[in-house]
Design a protein around this motif. Structure first.
Motif, PDB file in Angstrom:
ATOM      1  N   GLN A   1      33.123  32.176  85.041  1.00  0.00           N
ATOM      2  CA  GLN A   1      32.084  31.426  85.321  1.00  0.00           C
ATOM      3  C   GLN A   1      32.315  30.082  84.923  1.00  0.00           C
ATOM      4  OE1 GLN A   1      28.371  32.128  82.698  1.00  0.00           O
ATOM      5  NE2 GLN A   1      29.440  33.660  81.783  1.00  0.00           N
ATOM      6  N   GLY A   2      31.509  29.003  85.466  1.00  0.00           N
ATOM      7  CA  GLY A   2      31.538  27.632  85.093  1.00  0.00           C
ATOM      8  C   GLY A   2      32.329  26.613  86.124  1.00  0.00           C
ATOM      9  N   SER A   3      32.916  25.895  85.709  1.00  0.00           N
ATOM     10  CA  SER A   3      33.479  24.738  86.713  1.00  0.00           C
ATOM     11  C   SER A   3      34.806  25.542  86.975  1.00  0.00           C
ATOM     12  CB  SER A   3      33.907  23.362  85.854  1.00  0.00           C
ATOM     13  OG  SER A   3      32.758  22.927  85.447  1.00  0.00           O
ATOM     14  N   ALA A   4      35.383  24.879  88.345  1.00  0.00           N
ATOM     15  CA  ALA A   4      36.694  25.448  88.867  1.00  0.00           C
ATOM     16  C   ALA A   4      37.810  25.366  87.791  1.00  0.00           C
ATOM     17  CB  ALA A   4      37.049  24.953  90.134  1.00  0.00           C
ATOM     18  N   GLN A   5      37.789  24.063  87.004  1.00  0.00           N
ATOM     19  CA  GLN A   5      38.515  24.109  85.755  1.00  0.00           C
ATOM     20  C   GLN A   5      37.681  23.612  84.613  1.00  0.00           C
ATOM     21  OE1 GLN A   5      41.564  21.279  87.757  1.00  0.00           O
ATOM     22  NE2 GLN A   5      43.090  22.620  86.992  1.00  0.00           N
ATOM     23  N   LEU A   6      37.971  24.017  83.373  1.00  0.00           N
ATOM     24  CA  LEU A   6      37.070  23.710  82.429  1.00  0.00           C
ATOM     25  C   LEU A   6      37.778  22.424  81.458  1.00  0.00           C
ATOM     26  CD1 LEU A   6      37.074  27.288  80.900  1.00  0.00           C
ATOM     27  CD2 LEU A   6      35.506  26.045  82.382  1.00  0.00           C
ATOM     28  N   PRO A   7      37.199  21.292  81.739  1.00  0.00           N
ATOM     29  CA  PRO A   7      37.720  19.881  81.188  1.00  0.00           C
ATOM     30  C   PRO A   7      37.267  19.941  79.605  1.00  0.00           C
ATOM     31  CG  PRO A   7      35.716  19.613  82.421  1.00  0.00           C
ATOM     32  CD  PRO A   7      36.008  21.128  82.562  1.00  0.00           C
TER      33      PRO A   7
ATOM     34  N   ASP B   1      33.977  19.074  78.157  1.00  0.00           N
ATOM     35  CA  ASP B   1      33.686  17.912  78.899  1.00  0.00           C
ATOM     36  C   ASP B   1      32.651  18.292  80.276  1.00  0.00           C
ATOM     37  OD1 ASP B   1      33.989  15.535  77.973  1.00  0.00           O
ATOM     38  OD2 ASP B   1      36.051  15.146  78.528  1.00  0.00           O
ATOM     39  N   ALA B   2      31.906  19.013  80.278  1.00  0.00           N
ATOM     40  CA  ALA B   2      30.912  19.520  81.173  1.00  0.00           C
ATOM     41  C   ALA B   2      30.354  18.089  81.931  1.00  0.00           C
ATOM     42  CB  ALA B   2      29.861  20.428  80.988  1.00  0.00           C
ATOM     43  N   PRO B   3      30.191  18.127  83.128  1.00  0.00           N
ATOM     44  CA  PRO B   3      29.558  16.800  83.637  1.00  0.00           C
ATOM     45  C   PRO B   3      28.274  16.395  82.994  1.00  0.00           C
ATOM     46  CG  PRO B   3      30.512  18.121  85.389  1.00  0.00           C
ATOM     47  CD  PRO B   3      30.682  18.913  84.027  1.00  0.00           C
ATOM     48  N   VAL B   4      28.171  15.190  82.843  1.00  0.00           N
ATOM     49  CA  VAL B   4      26.500  14.730  82.025  1.00  0.00           C
ATOM     50  C   VAL B   4      25.551  15.416  82.669  1.00  0.00           C
ATOM     51  CG1 VAL B   4      25.361  12.598  81.712  1.00  0.00           C
ATOM     52  CG2 VAL B   4      27.967  12.481  81.454  1.00  0.00           C
ATOM     53  N   ASN B   5      24.605  16.015  81.832  1.00  0.00           N
ATOM     54  CA  ASN B   5      23.322  16.465  82.269  1.00  0.00           C
ATOM     55  C   ASN B   5      23.490  17.584  83.160  1.00  0.00           C
ATOM     56  OD1 ASN B   5      22.343  14.271  80.749  1.00  0.00           O
ATOM     57  ND2 ASN B   5      21.748  13.129  82.510  1.00  0.00           N
ATOM     58  N   ALA B   6      24.686  18.184  83.448  1.00  0.00           N
ATOM     59  CA  ALA B   6      24.794  19.491  84.175  1.00  0.00           C
ATOM     60  C   ALA B   6      24.625  20.579  83.216  1.00  0.00           C
ATOM     61  CB  ALA B   6      26.284  19.597  84.535  1.00  0.00           C
ATOM     62  N   PHE B   7      23.456  20.800  82.792  1.00  0.00           N
ATOM     63  CA  PHE B   7      23.007  21.850  81.794  1.00  0.00           C
ATOM     64  C   PHE B   7      23.463  23.351  82.120  1.00  0.00           C
ATOM     65  CE2 PHE B   7      19.413  18.655  81.034  1.00  0.00           C
ATOM     66  CZ  PHE B   7      20.034  18.104  80.240  1.00  0.00           C
ATOM     67  N   ALA B   8      22.972  23.850  83.087  1.00  0.00           N
ATOM     68  CA  ALA B   8      23.505  25.244  83.407  1.00  0.00           C
ATOM     69  C   ALA B   8      25.146  25.273  83.446  1.00  0.00           C
ATOM     70  CB  ALA B   8      22.814  25.397  84.775  1.00  0.00           C
ATOM     71  N   LEU B   9      25.641  24.295  83.825  1.00  0.00           N
ATOM     72  CA  LEU B   9      27.036  24.371  83.881  1.00  0.00           C
ATOM     73  C   LEU B   9      27.786  24.046  82.448  1.00  0.00           C
ATOM     74  CD1 LEU B   9      29.682  24.550  85.621  1.00  0.00           C
ATOM     75  CD2 LEU B   9      29.571  22.006  86.030  1.00  0.00           C
ATOM     76  N   GLN B  10      27.137  23.319  81.709  1.00  0.00           N
ATOM     77  CA  GLN B  10      27.627  23.440  80.380  1.00  0.00           C
ATOM     78  C   GLN B  10      27.758  24.670  79.672  1.00  0.00           C
ATOM     79  OE1 GLN B  10      25.133  21.665  76.991  1.00  0.00           O
ATOM     80  NE2 GLN B  10      26.963  19.985  76.808  1.00  0.00           N
ATOM     81  N   VAL B  11      26.487  25.562  79.867  1.00  0.00           N
ATOM     82  CA  VAL B  11      26.594  26.583  79.141  1.00  0.00           C
ATOM     83  C   VAL B  11      27.394  27.629  79.792  1.00  0.00           C
ATOM     84  CG1 VAL B  11      24.960  28.883  79.082  1.00  0.00           C
ATOM     85  CG2 VAL B  11      23.820  26.460  78.668  1.00  0.00           C
ATOM     86  N   LYS B  12      27.682  27.929  81.273  1.00  0.00           N
ATOM     87  CA  LYS B  12      28.440  28.471  81.866  1.00  0.00           C
ATOM     88  C   LYS B  12      29.936  28.040  81.261  1.00  0.00           C
ATOM     89  CE  LYS B  12      25.842  29.467  85.774  1.00  0.00           C
ATOM     90  NZ  LYS B  12      25.906  29.241  87.333  1.00  0.00           N
ATOM     91  N   ASN B  13      30.351  26.920  80.921  1.00  0.00           N
ATOM     92  CA  ASN B  13      31.458  26.199  80.808  1.00  0.00           C
ATOM     93  C   ASN B  13      31.782  26.977  79.189  1.00  0.00           C
ATOM     94  OD1 ASN B  13      31.961  25.394  83.114  1.00  0.00           O
ATOM     95  ND2 ASN B  13      32.300  23.167  82.309  1.00  0.00           N
TER      96      ASN B  13
ATOM     97  N   ARG C   1      30.616  29.483  77.529  1.00  0.00           N
ATOM     98  CA  ARG C   1      31.071  31.005  77.580  1.00  0.00           C
ATOM     99  C   ARG C   1      32.481  31.235  78.108  1.00  0.00           C
ATOM    100  NH1 ARG C   1      25.467  32.104  80.004  1.00  0.00           N
ATOM    101  NH2 ARG C   1      24.195  32.456  78.503  1.00  0.00           N
ATOM    102  N   SER C   2      32.863  30.520  79.394  1.00  0.00           N
ATOM    103  CA  SER C   2      34.149  30.606  79.908  1.00  0.00           C
ATOM    104  C   SER C   2      35.367  30.228  78.760  1.00  0.00           C
ATOM    105  CB  SER C   2      34.178  29.955  81.092  1.00  0.00           C
ATOM    106  OG  SER C   2      35.205  30.413  82.020  1.00  0.00           O
TER     107      SER C   2
END
Length: 375
Positions: A11-17, A74-86, A88-89
């Motif tokens: 889950q999360g971004s296509a790549q995890l920065p 380094d999840a995108p700024v204010n991308a809260f759901a993505l930050q959580v998924k990243n 975990r990943s």
């Protein structure tokens, strides 16, 4: 320090920065890692609102300078759901990176015992991630923000099982100590081990608690340093199983810190240690984190061949030589210290002396960790 793009795991971004801070052989970006035989304790950090992990440079360098690897998500700024998924990943991604022979971090991270940290909304997201924990062994929430209605973490906090340190300050006008920080602490109802709340005085603000330099506000580094003495000790407690480090989080060392105004502890299983130096045949400071009740200290020569299960946890002492050493009332503060004579136990084979305590936890009396003392 280096910037990485890691492949996601589920889950999360296509790549995890992530920006990674680590002990290096020289100053400067992309410097070689100072490799060693023992892997470094490793953490994942989540940023607050309007920020990315790379904005918390001082946390990264502070931890790296004390022998940690800090992976600042380094999840995108204010991308809260993505930050959580990243976050975990990243747990699985770091395990894979640690096994990759082409990685500069190959076999240098202690990935079987990763920790999760976060500031502000990132601090609240510590609960979101740990509610469905991929394997982090502990958490730290700096000034967790619970939203305008104070309900942002309520579905998640009661599901957190691992030990967690919550830190806030009376000078914080955003994540206020009374409503946000204390509220978050109270929501954590199922933690195993300990949950600890530290409230610093009015010099501790929302920004200098984590030295968020992009805020362009003046940072009080006395606050930052005091906070991170506790954070480092907490991480070493649970990553390295060094329970004596709890003294700097909730023991007498922490209580002597002028900036810390309040410490609250809730315990599921007691933790015990003996304050250095430890010498058989002399007085020693026996220290314990437990709920208010009685702490009963036991001593043996050597340890059990294998842990002996009981309704109160596992006995790790040698049952053939175990003796009652002393009992002491445990404090309502959660921390108890007693100076008691530690007897010399002659042994021709130089067998280590071991100690264990039975004391009150949240759900009744439990056995503590094992303490080993060299003969």
């Amino acid at each position: 320090m280096r910037d990485l793009l890691l492949p996601k795991s589920g889950q999360g971004s296509a790549q995890l920065p992530a920006r990674v801070f680590y002990p290096a052989t020289r100053p400067g970006p992309s410097a070689p890692l100072r490799s060693r035989k023992t892997p470094y304790p490793t953490i994942v950090f989540m940023a607050g609102t309007g920020a990315r992990g790379r904005d918390y440079v001082e946390i990264g360098y502070e931890l790296a300078s004390h022998g940690f690897i800090a992976v600042m998500s380094d999840a995108p700024v204010n991308a809260f759901a993505l930050q959580v998924k990243n976050a975990r990943s990243l747990h699985a991604a770091l395990i894979a990176l640690n096994r990759n022979k082409k990685s500069f971090l190959y076999q240098q991270m202690r990935t079987e015992r990763l920790a999760l940290l976060g500031h502000s909304c990132g601090g609240s997201h510590v609960a979101h991630v740990l509610a469905k924990n991929p394997g982090y062994v502990c958490g730290v929430a700096y000034a967790p923000y619970l939203g305008l209605g104070l309900g942002y973490t309520k579905p998640y906090s009661p599901l957190v099982k691992v030990p967690i340190l919550v830190i806030g300050g009376k000078g914080d006008k955003i994540s206020t100590a009374k409503d946000h920080v204390r509220g978050f602490f109270e929501e954590l109802s199922a933690v195993r081990g300990h949950k600890v709340l530290q409230i610093l005085d009015s010099r501790c603000t929302h920004y200098n608690i984590a030295a968020y330099v992009s805020s362009q506000r003046k940072i009080d580094h006395r606050v930052f340093k005091a906070v991170h003495r506790s954070v480092r000790a907490w991480l070493r407690t649970w990553i390295e199983n060094d329970f004596a480090k709890l003294n700097a989080v909730a023991g007498d060392s922490a209580r002597r810190e002028a900036l810390i105004d309040q410490i609250l502890i809730q315990t599921e299983r007691p933790s015990a240690w003996i304050k250095e130096p430890i010498r058989l045949g002399s007085n020693a400071a026996f220290q314990l984190i437990a709920e208010q009740g009685v702490g009963i200290w036991w001593l043996s020569q050597g340890v059990a061949r294998r842990p002996i299960p009981t309704p109160w946890g596992s006995i790790e002492l040698n049952p053939k030589s175990a003796i009652h050493l002393f009992s002491v009332p445990t404090s309502a503060s959660g921390f108890t210290s007693a100076t008691v004579y530690l007897p010399r136990m002659a042994s021709p084979k130089k067998i280590r002396v071991a100690l264990q305590v039975i004391a009150l936890g949240r759900n009744g009396y439990r056995l503590s960790n094992l303490i080993k003392v060299r003969p």
